[in-house]
Design an enzyme around this catalytic site. Structure first.
Site, PDB file in Angstrom:
ATOM      1  N   ASP A  31     -49.530 -35.300  -2.324  1.00  0.00           N
ATOM      2  CA  ASP A  31     -49.615 -34.841  -0.939  1.00  0.00           C
ATOM      3  C   ASP A  31     -49.909 -33.351  -0.911  1.00  0.00           C
ATOM      4  O   ASP A  31     -50.605 -32.833  -1.785  1.00  0.00           O
ATOM      5  CB  ASP A  31     -48.287 -35.154  -0.229  1.00  0.00           C
ATOM      6  N   HIS A  78     -45.679 -31.075   4.993  1.00  0.00           N
ATOM      7  CA  HIS A  78     -45.884 -32.527   4.980  1.00  0.00           C
ATOM      8  C   HIS A  78     -45.332 -33.146   3.694  1.00  0.00           C
ATOM      9  O   HIS A  78     -44.574 -34.130   3.739  1.00  0.00           O
ATOM     10  CB  HIS A  78     -47.382 -32.808   5.112  1.00  0.00           C
ATOM     11  N   SER A 118     -47.493 -41.873   7.469  1.00  0.00           N
ATOM     12  CA  SER A 118     -47.199 -40.940   6.378  1.00  0.00           C
ATOM     13  C   SER A 118     -45.739 -40.988   5.983  1.00  0.00           C
ATOM     14  O   SER A 118     -45.391 -40.792   4.813  1.00  0.00           O
ATOM     15  CB  SER A 118     -47.533 -39.505   6.797  1.00  0.00           C
TER      16      SER A 118
END
Length: 476
Positions: free
Chosen positions: A167, A204, A412
């Site tokens: 990621d 994230h 996600s």
């Protein structure tokens, strides 16, 4: 016409990849992004066939310039992919590329005779909230508990499940969040802009790692910043980067991947085929996000879960809304999505707790759900005005301050929840095979939800707290 938010993100991704002219496909429909003027083929004989066929087609049929057809990446790579230029990428605009479309059309008959796929667009692979974001993060008071809350359990280095998160990187102060104290990996590149404002999608990877750690405390989590550049990377590079990520520390038990792209096909991504073939021969389980386009179109690599030979190697994960009873408005869906997990308004660590950091919203919320749902989903709640949505500058974008915890939505985040539950099952059952654990967990599912009229299996962490859906309210 492509959704407003997709177009906003197209412009943002293009700015993050200034040397790569991009187009929206197919034919401006807003299903995926790809590199203009270039197609992909496998190294060797396939690349030669593509070159010769396209050159002949352009010279005799399409009326395009055949002398532009040439390889632009002649060296071989582990992913086995060659980029072939078929046009000047500076021509035209972002609404499709006729030269690429003609090149694909030229190979249709040849592919039929060859019995295999020979050519592909060079798609943009993006984190699953990027070209199709569920929402942007919302600050949460420090007094509020994470959701899912950290599960009870201890870390045993001899039995800990290895989880690789591919990621964005880790925020500099991530260890300030206790569940992430043992996590390791790459740092997030350039967390803030020149004004000290948090950049979009920074945090994230940290948020995802925190969810895995909360659900499965007996894990060794490694985070790689493969998708640091606005969460976007060309398909031609992605396969190679996946190999690099697993080569650094060896193949883990579980890979959590919240990234992908649709491509309008049902046979996968040419650029990651070599990696997927290698994955199939390993013991590793790939847990992959289904994407946030509210579409039944396959999103890759999650959709490999239904291709022959990959059923046990890949688990595709969709998102449930905050009550766990129905699918979130944004989640992709269809038979290729194997399981659903909570993915709306989860609470976890965006940053550590060292220094508060400001964030300016990039997207405005909508008056109504952009996918036609009637509850107050993440499309419309909580209300805010964003920079990218206000092109004329008529409204001032909203700014918030993050001090650690955030609320965030998307497939996600359903993905690391599912990955964590498989890891927790491995610990509880002393199971060392992640693919066997996946089968055991899905076979034992007792919770189900409704997604677009279908009755689907739901994985719900014991420490996750469902919440009533928020009811619509008028903008003041």
């Amino acid at each position: 016409m492509a959704p407003q938010r997709f177009r906003e993100q197209f412009a943002q991704i293009q700015r993050s990849m200034p040397d790569v002219p991009l187009a929206i496909g197919p034919d401006d429909a807003g299903q995926f992004l790809y590199e203009k003027g270039v197609v992909l083929a496998r190294d060797g004989e396939d690349a030669r066939i593509v070159e010769d066929t396209v050159r002949q087609h352009f010279a005799t049929v399409a009326g395009l310039s055949a002398d532009r057809v040439e390889r632009v990446s002649p060296e071989t790579s582990r992913s086995g992919i060659t980029r072939i230029r078929v046009a000047d990428p500076g021509e035209g605009d972002g609404s499709g590329d006729p030269a690429v479309a003609n090149a694909l059309r030229a190979l249709t008959a040849t592919e039929g005779r060859a019995g295999r796929r020979l050519v592909s667009r060079n798609h943009v692979v993006h984190i699953a909230v990027n070209a199709c974001p569920g929402d942007e993060p919302v600050p949460v008071p420090a007094s509020e508990r994470p959701n899912p809350a950290p599960a009870e359990g201890t870390h045993d280095p001899d039995s800990a499940v290895g989880v690789l998160v591919i990621d964005t990187g880790l925020m500099h102060d991530y260890r300030s969040y206790p569940p992430l104290a043992r996590t390791r990996g790459d740092a997030q590149v350039q967390e803030c802009d020149k004004d000290g404002v948090l950049r979009q999608y920074c945090g994230h990877g940290t948020f995802i790692a925190g969810l895995v750690a909360a659900v499965a405390p007996n894990t060794d989590i490694t985070v790689r910043n493969t998708l640091n550049d606005a969460g976007a990377i060309l398909e031609s590079e992605f396969g190679e980067k996946l190999f690099e990520a697993v080569d650094r520390d060896g193949w883990p038990d579980i890979i959590s991947l919240s990234a992908g792209t649709s491509n309008g096909r049902t046979d996968g991504l040419l650029g990651v085929d070599a990696f997927m073939e290698e994955l199939r021969r390993r013991h590793t389980l790939l847990v992959a996000a289904a994407g946030n386009n509210a579409s039944a179109m396959p999103f890759w690599p999650a959709a490999y879960a239904t291709l022959p030979g990959y059923e046990n190697a890949v688990l595709s994960v969709g998102a449930l809304r905050s009550d766990g009873e129905y699918g979130a408005c944004f989640t992709n869906h269809g038979p290729w999505v194997r399981v659903y997990a909570p993915g709306e308004r989860l609470t976890g660590a965006l940053t550590g707790f060292d220094t508060p950091v400001p964030y300016v919203y990039q997207h405005s919320t909508y008056e109504e759900c952009r996918y036609g749902f009637s509850y107050a989903c993440t499309c419309r709640h909580p209300r805010h005005t964003g920079v990218l949505s206000e092109e004329n500058g008529s409204a001032k974008p909203d700014q918030v301050m993050f001090e650690g915890l955030a609320q965030w939505s998307g497939t996600s985040f359903a993905t690391p929840v599912a990955a964590g539950l498989i890891a927790a099952h491995m610990t509880a059952q002393a199971e060392t095979d992640p693919r066997k654990a996946r089968r055991q967990l899905l076979d034992a599912v007792t919770e189900f939800a409704e997604v677009r009229g279908a009755h689907v299996p739901a994985l719900l962490p014991p420490t996750w707290r469902p919440a009533p859906v928020v009811q619509p309210s008028a903008r003041p």
